[in-house]
Design a protein around this motif. Structure first.
Motif, PDB file in Angstrom:
ATOM      1  N   SER A  44      -8.343   4.800 -22.832  1.00 37.74           N
ATOM      2  CA  SER A  44      -9.457   4.747 -21.887  1.00 37.74           C
ATOM      3  C   SER A  44      -9.717   3.324 -21.415  1.00 37.74           C
ATOM      4  CB  SER A  44     -10.725   5.304 -22.531  1.00 37.74           C
ATOM      5  OG  SER A  44     -10.549   6.667 -22.818  1.00 37.74           O
ATOM      6  N   GLY A  45      -9.535   2.370 -22.287  1.00 39.64           N
ATOM      7  CA  GLY A  45      -9.775   0.975 -21.937  1.00 39.64           C
ATOM      8  C   GLY A  45      -8.610   0.291 -21.260  1.00 39.64           C
ATOM      9  N   ALA A  46      -7.508   0.991 -21.063  1.00 41.82           N
ATOM     10  CA  ALA A  46      -6.314   0.372 -20.496  1.00 41.82           C
ATOM     11  C   ALA A  46      -6.332   0.285 -18.975  1.00 41.82           C
ATOM     12  CB  ALA A  46      -5.062   1.132 -20.944  1.00 41.82           C
ATOM     13  N   GLY A  47      -7.265   0.947 -18.325  1.00 41.76           N
ATOM     14  CA  GLY A  47      -7.331   0.884 -16.861  1.00 41.76           C
ATOM     15  C   GLY A  47      -6.099   1.443 -16.198  1.00 41.76           C
ATOM     16  N   LEU A  48      -5.720   2.658 -16.565  1.00 41.02           N
ATOM     17  CA  LEU A  48      -4.475   3.230 -16.074  1.00 41.02           C
ATOM     18  C   LEU A  48      -4.620   4.126 -14.851  1.00 41.02           C
ATOM     19  CD1 LEU A  48      -2.730   4.050 -19.453  1.00 41.02           C
ATOM     20  CD2 LEU A  48      -2.241   2.204 -17.870  1.00 41.02           C
ATOM     21  N   HIS A  49      -5.648   3.923 -14.074  1.00 42.02           N
ATOM     22  CA  HIS A  49      -5.795   4.695 -12.852  1.00 42.02           C
ATOM     23  C   HIS A  49      -4.827   4.142 -11.817  1.00 42.02           C
ATOM     24  CE1 HIS A  49      -9.224   6.679 -14.570  1.00 42.02           C
ATOM     25  NE2 HIS A  49      -9.685   5.483 -14.928  1.00 42.02           N
ATOM     26  N   ALA A  50      -3.995   5.001 -11.281  1.00 40.59           N
ATOM     27  CA  ALA A  50      -2.935   4.566 -10.375  1.00 40.59           C
ATOM     28  C   ALA A  50      -3.487   4.148  -9.018  1.00 40.59           C
ATOM     29  CB  ALA A  50      -1.913   5.677 -10.189  1.00 40.59           C
ATOM     30  N   PRO A  51      -3.167   2.933  -8.585  1.00 40.94           N
ATOM     31  CA  PRO A  51      -3.539   2.519  -7.223  1.00 40.94           C
ATOM     32  C   PRO A  51      -2.541   3.103  -6.219  1.00 40.94           C
ATOM     33  CG  PRO A  51      -2.383   0.755  -8.329  1.00 40.94           C
ATOM     34  CD  PRO A  51      -2.539   1.873  -9.333  1.00 40.94           C
ATOM     35  N   ALA A  52      -2.840   2.990  -4.971  1.00 38.21           N
ATOM     36  CA  ALA A  52      -1.930   3.463  -3.927  1.00 38.21           C
ATOM     37  C   ALA A  52      -0.615   2.688  -3.995  1.00 38.21           C
ATOM     38  CB  ALA A  52      -2.578   3.280  -2.560  1.00 38.21           C
ATOM     39  N   LYS A  53       0.494   3.371  -3.666  1.00 37.97           N
ATOM     40  CA  LYS A  53       1.805   2.709  -3.678  1.00 37.97           C
ATOM     41  C   LYS A  53       1.917   1.668  -2.575  1.00 37.97           C
ATOM     42  CE  LYS A  53       4.657   6.322  -5.691  1.00 37.97           C
ATOM     43  NZ  LYS A  53       5.839   7.166  -5.516  1.00 37.97           N
ATOM     44  N   THR A  54       1.262   1.938  -1.448  1.00 38.01           N
ATOM     45  CA  THR A  54       1.337   1.012  -0.320  1.00 38.01           C
ATOM     46  C   THR A  54      -0.066   0.698   0.179  1.00 38.01           C
ATOM     47  OG1 THR A  54       1.534   2.834   1.258  1.00 38.01           O
ATOM     48  CG2 THR A  54       3.596   1.868   0.433  1.00 38.01           C
ATOM     49  N   ILE A  55      -0.174  -0.414   0.881  1.00 40.20           N
ATOM     50  CA  ILE A  55      -1.439  -0.815   1.505  1.00 40.20           C
ATOM     51  C   ILE A  55      -1.148  -1.224   2.949  1.00 40.20           C
ATOM     52  CG2 ILE A  55      -2.630  -1.501  -0.613  1.00 40.20           C
ATOM     53  CD1 ILE A  55      -1.808  -4.392  -0.048  1.00 40.20           C
ATOM     54  N   VAL A  56      -2.175  -1.209   3.746  1.00 38.68           N
ATOM     55  CA  VAL A  56      -2.039  -1.620   5.146  1.00 38.68           C
ATOM     56  C   VAL A  56      -2.567  -3.039   5.266  1.00 38.68           C
ATOM     57  CG1 VAL A  56      -2.754  -1.153   7.517  1.00 38.68           C
ATOM     58  CG2 VAL A  56      -2.295   0.748   5.949  1.00 38.68           C
ATOM     59  N   GLU A  57      -1.728  -3.910   5.795  1.00 38.45           N
ATOM     60  CA  GLU A  57      -2.137  -5.296   6.044  1.00 38.45           C
ATOM     61  C   GLU A  57      -2.266  -5.500   7.541  1.00 38.45           C
ATOM     62  OE1 GLU A  57       0.684  -7.891   4.164  1.00 38.45           O
ATOM     63  OE2 GLU A  57      -0.281  -7.682   2.214  1.00 38.45           O
ATOM     64  N   GLY A  58      -3.303  -6.206   7.920  1.00 40.21           N
ATOM     65  CA  GLY A  58      -3.543  -6.464   9.335  1.00 40.21           C
ATOM     66  C   GLY A  58      -4.389  -5.362   9.939  1.00 40.21           C
ATOM     67  N   THR A  59      -4.663  -5.505  11.235  1.00 34.79           N
ATOM     68  CA  THR A  59      -5.488  -4.523  11.932  1.00 34.79           C
ATOM     69  C   THR A  59      -4.870  -4.182  13.274  1.00 34.79           C
ATOM     70  OG1 THR A  59      -6.836  -6.275  12.918  1.00 34.79           O
ATOM     71  CG2 THR A  59      -7.641  -5.308  10.853  1.00 34.79           C
ATOM     72  N   GLY A  60      -5.281  -3.060  13.795  1.00 37.92           N
ATOM     73  CA  GLY A  60      -4.829  -2.653  15.126  1.00 37.92           C
ATOM     74  C   GLY A  60      -3.325  -2.515  15.231  1.00 37.92           C
ATOM     75  N   ASP A  61      -2.762  -3.042  16.315  1.00 39.49           N
ATOM     76  CA  ASP A  61      -1.319  -2.954  16.547  1.00 39.49           C
ATOM     77  C   ASP A  61      -0.520  -3.821  15.589  1.00 39.49           C
ATOM     78  OD1 ASP A  61      -1.722  -1.187  18.607  1.00 39.49           O
ATOM     79  OD2 ASP A  61      -1.720  -2.734  20.182  1.00 39.49           O
ATOM     80  N   ALA A  62      -1.175  -4.801  14.959  1.00 35.74           N
ATOM     81  CA  ALA A  62      -0.489  -5.703  14.033  1.00 35.74           C
ATOM     82  C   ALA A  62      -0.471  -5.158  12.599  1.00 35.74           C
ATOM     83  CB  ALA A  62      -1.158  -7.074  14.053  1.00 35.74           C
ATOM     84  N   ALA A  63      -1.048  -3.979  12.377  1.00 32.02           N
ATOM     85  CA  ALA A  63      -1.112  -3.412  11.028  1.00 32.02           C
ATOM     86  C   ALA A  63       0.273  -2.965  10.567  1.00 32.02           C
ATOM     87  CB  ALA A  63      -2.080  -2.234  11.000  1.00 32.02           C
ATOM     88  N   VAL A  64       0.611  -3.322   9.334  1.00 26.45           N
ATOM     89  CA  VAL A  64       1.878  -2.900   8.736  1.00 26.45           C
ATOM     90  C   VAL A  64       1.613  -2.371   7.324  1.00 26.45           C
ATOM     91  CG1 VAL A  64       3.353  -4.468  10.048  1.00 26.45           C
ATOM     92  CG2 VAL A  64       2.355  -5.232   7.911  1.00 26.45           C
ATOM     93  N   THR A  65       2.422  -1.420   6.938  1.00 28.73           N
ATOM     94  CA  THR A  65       2.319  -0.857   5.594  1.00 28.73           C
ATOM     95  C   THR A  65       3.295  -1.604   4.698  1.00 28.73           C
ATOM     96  OG1 THR A  65       1.760   1.303   6.513  1.00 28.73           O
ATOM     97  CG2 THR A  65       2.518   1.250   4.232  1.00 28.73           C
ATOM     98  N   VAL A  66       2.776  -2.118   3.565  1.00 26.74           N
ATOM     99  CA  VAL A  66       3.603  -2.877   2.629  1.00 26.74           C
ATOM    100  C   VAL A  66       3.391  -2.344   1.219  1.00 26.74           C
ATOM    101  CG1 VAL A  66       3.567  -4.972   4.049  1.00 26.74           C
ATOM    102  CG2 VAL A  66       1.829  -4.637   2.296  1.00 26.74           C
ATOM    103  N   ALA A  67       4.313  -2.683   0.325  1.00 32.29           N
ATOM    104  CA  ALA A  67       4.178  -2.293  -1.081  1.00 32.29           C
ATOM    105  C   ALA A  67       2.934  -2.944  -1.667  1.00 32.29           C
ATOM    106  CB  ALA A  67       5.418  -2.711  -1.862  1.00 32.29           C
ATOM    107  N   ASN A  68       2.193  -2.186  -2.436  1.00 33.21           N
ATOM    108  CA  ASN A  68       0.973  -2.681  -3.074  1.00 33.21           C
ATOM    109  C   ASN A  68       1.335  -3.386  -4.378  1.00 33.21           C
ATOM    110  OD1 ASN A  68      -1.525  -3.086  -4.235  1.00 33.21           O
ATOM    111  ND2 ASN A  68      -2.185  -0.950  -4.079  1.00 33.21           N
ATOM    112  N   PRO A  69       1.098  -4.687  -4.512  1.00 35.11           N
ATOM    113  CA  PRO A  69       1.431  -5.390  -5.753  1.00 35.11           C
ATOM    114  C   PRO A  69       0.671  -4.829  -6.959  1.00 35.11           C
ATOM    115  CG  PRO A  69       0.594  -6.927  -4.098  1.00 35.11           C
ATOM    116  CD  PRO A  69       0.538  -5.570  -3.509  1.00 35.11           C
TER     117      PRO A  69
END
Length: 146
Positions: free
Chosen positions: A54-79
């Motif tokens: 329970s204390g290990a914080g093992l909730h999985a984050p998203a595999k990818t994230i969106v960087e930037g906004t609008g037309d410049a937004a790109v999907t990248v791997a989430n560190p």
């Protein structure tokens, strides 16, 4: 091809999280369970393991994230996903190594700690609930006779 590249190719996804492009740094340490799970001690094993997990914080984050906004937004791997995956694999190894071989063999197809936890709980949880109901009936019957 270097030795490490050959090893990485031979072991495949076991060495790196899927779609990871960064090196993960694991900061959370999860101690191994104090007892090995066998067919008769699920409740003890669960009770001793759960606080650490329970204390290990093992909730999985998203595999990818969106960087930037609008037309410049790109999907990248989430560190954060790479870090989580590494920690999850350590916990998976701890869980599997804390089980008797016959139980661990039934977990072969599970690839995350959560999947192993759910499978073990499904295997033994129903049995323990039945045992608890039986003990409660015995206690009630003892109360009636005294």
């Amino acid at each position: 091809m270097s030795s490490s590249a050959q090893t990485s190719k031979a072991l495949g996804p076991l060495l790196a999280p899927p779609s990871a492009t960064t090196t993960a740094t694991v900061t959370t340490s999860v101690p191994p369970p104090a007892v090995r799970l066998n067919r008769s001690n699920f409740m003890l094993w669960r009770t001793l393991s759960l606080p650490n997990l329970s204390g290990a914080g093992l909730h999985a984050p998203a595999k990818t994230i969106v960087e930037g906004t609008g037309d410049a937004a790109v999907t990248v791997a989430n560190p954060a996903y790479a870090t989580w995956w590494t920690q999850d694999q350590r916990v998976l190894g701890l869980l599997l190594s804390s089980m008797d071989d016959d139980i661990a063999c039934q977990m072969i197809s599970r690839t995350t700690a959560a999947a192993v936890w759910e499978a073990v709980h499904a295997m033994f949880g129903a049995q323990n609930r039945a045992n608890i109901r039986h003990i409660r009936r015995q206690i009630q019957s003892l109360r009636r006779t005294t």
